[in-house]
Design a protein around this motif. Structure first.
Motif, mmCIF file in Angstrom:
data_model
loop_
_atom_site.group_PDB
_atom_site.id
_atom_site.type_symbol
_atom_site.label_atom_id
_atom_site.label_comp_id
_atom_site.label_asym_id
_atom_site.label_seq_id
_atom_site.Cartn_x
_atom_site.Cartn_y
_atom_site.Cartn_z
ATOM 1 N N ASP A 32 -46.815 -57.963 67.984
ATOM 2 C CA ASP A 32 -46.579 -59.155 68.808
ATOM 3 C C ASP A 32 -47.723 -59.398 69.793
ATOM 4 N N GLU A 33 -48.420 -58.323 70.143
ATOM 5 C CA GLU A 33 -49.575 -58.441 71.041
ATOM 6 C C GLU A 33 -50.840 -58.821 70.285
ATOM 7 N N GLY A 34 -50.699 -59.046 68.980
ATOM 8 C CA GLY A 34 -51.841 -59.468 68.179
ATOM 9 C C GLY A 34 -52.731 -58.337 67.721
ATOM 10 N N LEU A 35 -52.220 -57.094 67.754
ATOM 11 C CA LEU A 35 -53.059 -55.944 67.430
ATOM 12 C C LEU A 35 -53.086 -55.610 65.948
ATOM 13 N N GLY A 36 -52.292 -56.303 65.152
ATOM 14 C CA GLY A 36 -52.342 -56.040 63.722
ATOM 15 C C GLY A 36 -51.020 -56.304 63.028
ATOM 16 N N THR A 37 -51.006 -56.092 61.738
ATOM 17 C CA THR A 37 -49.818 -56.258 60.903
ATOM 18 C C THR A 37 -49.184 -54.902 60.645
ATOM 19 N N THR A 38 -47.858 -54.863 60.586
ATOM 20 C CA THR A 38 -47.182 -53.632 60.186
ATOM 21 C C THR A 38 -46.267 -53.934 59.013
ATOM 22 N N LEU A 39 -45.863 -52.902 58.315
ATOM 23 C CA LEU A 39 -44.934 -53.045 57.203
ATOM 24 C C LEU A 39 -43.620 -52.366 57.569
ATOM 25 N N LEU A 40 -42.526 -53.044 57.265
ATOM 26 C CA LEU A 40 -41.192 -52.546 57.605
ATOM 27 C C LEU A 40 -40.366 -52.382 56.342
ATOM 28 N N PRO A 41 -39.431 -51.400 56.334
ATOM 29 C CA PRO A 41 -38.467 -51.358 55.238
ATOM 30 C C PRO A 41 -37.492 -52.522 55.376
ATOM 31 N N TYR A 42 -37.068 -53.097 54.259
ATOM 32 C CA TYR A 42 -36.283 -54.328 54.269
ATOM 33 C C TYR A 42 -35.048 -54.248 55.168
ATOM 34 N N LEU A 43 -34.278 -53.158 55.101
ATOM 35 C CA LEU A 43 -33.048 -53.075 55.893
ATOM 36 C C LEU A 43 -33.329 -53.133 57.392
ATOM 37 N N HIS A 44 -34.508 -52.668 57.786
ATOM 38 C CA HIS A 44 -34.851 -52.700 59.210
ATOM 39 C C HIS A 44 -35.053 -54.134 59.698
#
Length: 310
Positions: free
Chosen positions: A234-246
């Protein structure tokens, strides 16, 4: 030679301390020491090298511990055989769950499982994959839930579901307006990862390596939780990947930053794992059916590509 003596031997081998082993076995230290000494006298060998600190196993002692594990585990399962024959679904049942699955999956099935099987005393631990493997092999867990395949010879895996990865992108990302993204769309130098030790982190690294991405040293920011990774994104520091249920519990604003991958969606395989000689299969089946029943309504993806956690 008695089962109790072997049980005491295993406790000392695990804790490397007679006093601590006695506490774990709920006996006095002299009682435990005396029983182990009797066993050593009967066998005419030394199981433990008491000159070492912490206490270590002799060469023959290590072989005895390996055999003692088999004997004690099989003895403990006699009651399981009787329970299964009687159709009784109850008693203690120890389950390990990895940290990236526990917060989302456990609330989905636990209440349903407890109400349906009130005689089962389910004991749940949050453990890393390596801890789970060790505890399953040592008989300290009845089953576990983790990302697979693990390719462990002595363990069996039953797939529960396939959980896709979802990209969480900052508003400044060039991917923010895309309906779906490809793995190749990710900026490898701005991926936010969980800290080392999480198998979900390993899956993401494998995903990137499988797509000819740059090596692991280009991943700069790491954190211990998905919540922190989301805030960093959210601070613009990069992209992350999340598991779908999360992603299901994110607020509406954050959900606008989620980007599904195009088919076949990179996913993790989530399975029940247990020892091949585990006899509480009736309880494992009950747990499997409960979890699959609640997850089926949440995950409806079919075209997926499994990314290994190892």
């Amino acid at each position: 030679m008695t089962i109790t003596q072997l049980y005491y031997v295993l406790a000392v081998a695990e804790h490397k301390n007679f006093t601590l082993a006695a506490e774990k076995c709920f006996v006095t230290q002299p009682t435990l020491s005396m029983q182990i000494q009797k066993l050593e006298e009967e066998l005419d060998i030394q199981i433990f090298d008491r000159t070492k600190k912490p206490i270590g196993l002799t060469d023959v002692g290590a072989q005895i511990v390996t055999q003692a594990k088999n004997i004690v585990n099989e003895a403990n399962r006699i009651k399981d055989i009787v329970d299964q024959q009687k159709g009784y679904i109850g008693g203690d049942f120890r389950v390990g769950i990895i940290p990236t699955i526990m917060p989302t999956l456990l609330p989905m099935f636990l209440n349903t499982f407890i109400k349906k099987y009130p005689k089962i005393n389910i004991i749940i631990e949050e453990l890393t994959t390596n801890e789970i493997i060790s505890k399953l092999k040592n008989g300290h867990l009845d089953c576990a839930i983790a990302a697979t395949p693990l390719d462990e010879e002595k363990l069996k895996e039953i797939v529960l579901y396939y959980e896709p990865f979802v990209a969480y992108v900052p508003e400044s990302s060039q991917n923010i307006n895309k309906k779906e993204i490809e793995v190749a769309d990710l900026d490898v130098e701005k991926i936010l990862l969980l800290q080392d030790g999480h198998c979900f982190r390993n899956s993401i690294l494998n995903l990137c390596k499988n797509n000819n991405f740059i090596g692991e040293n280009h991943f700069q920011l790491e954190s211990g939780s998905f919540e922190t990774l989301i805030k960093l994104s959210d601070e613009g520091l990069g992209t992350t990947l999340l598991p779908y249920l999360h992603t299901l519990d994110l607020n509406e604003k954050n959900k606008t930053k989620l980007k599904q991958f195009a088919n076949p969606k990179p996913s993790r395989e989530v399975s029940l794992i247990f020892s091949k000689n585990e006899l509480k299969i009736h309880i494992i089946d009950a747990l499997k059916n409960t979890i699959q029943g609640v997850v089926r309504g949440a995950i409806a993806f079919n075209d997926v590509e499994i990314v290994s956690p190892k």
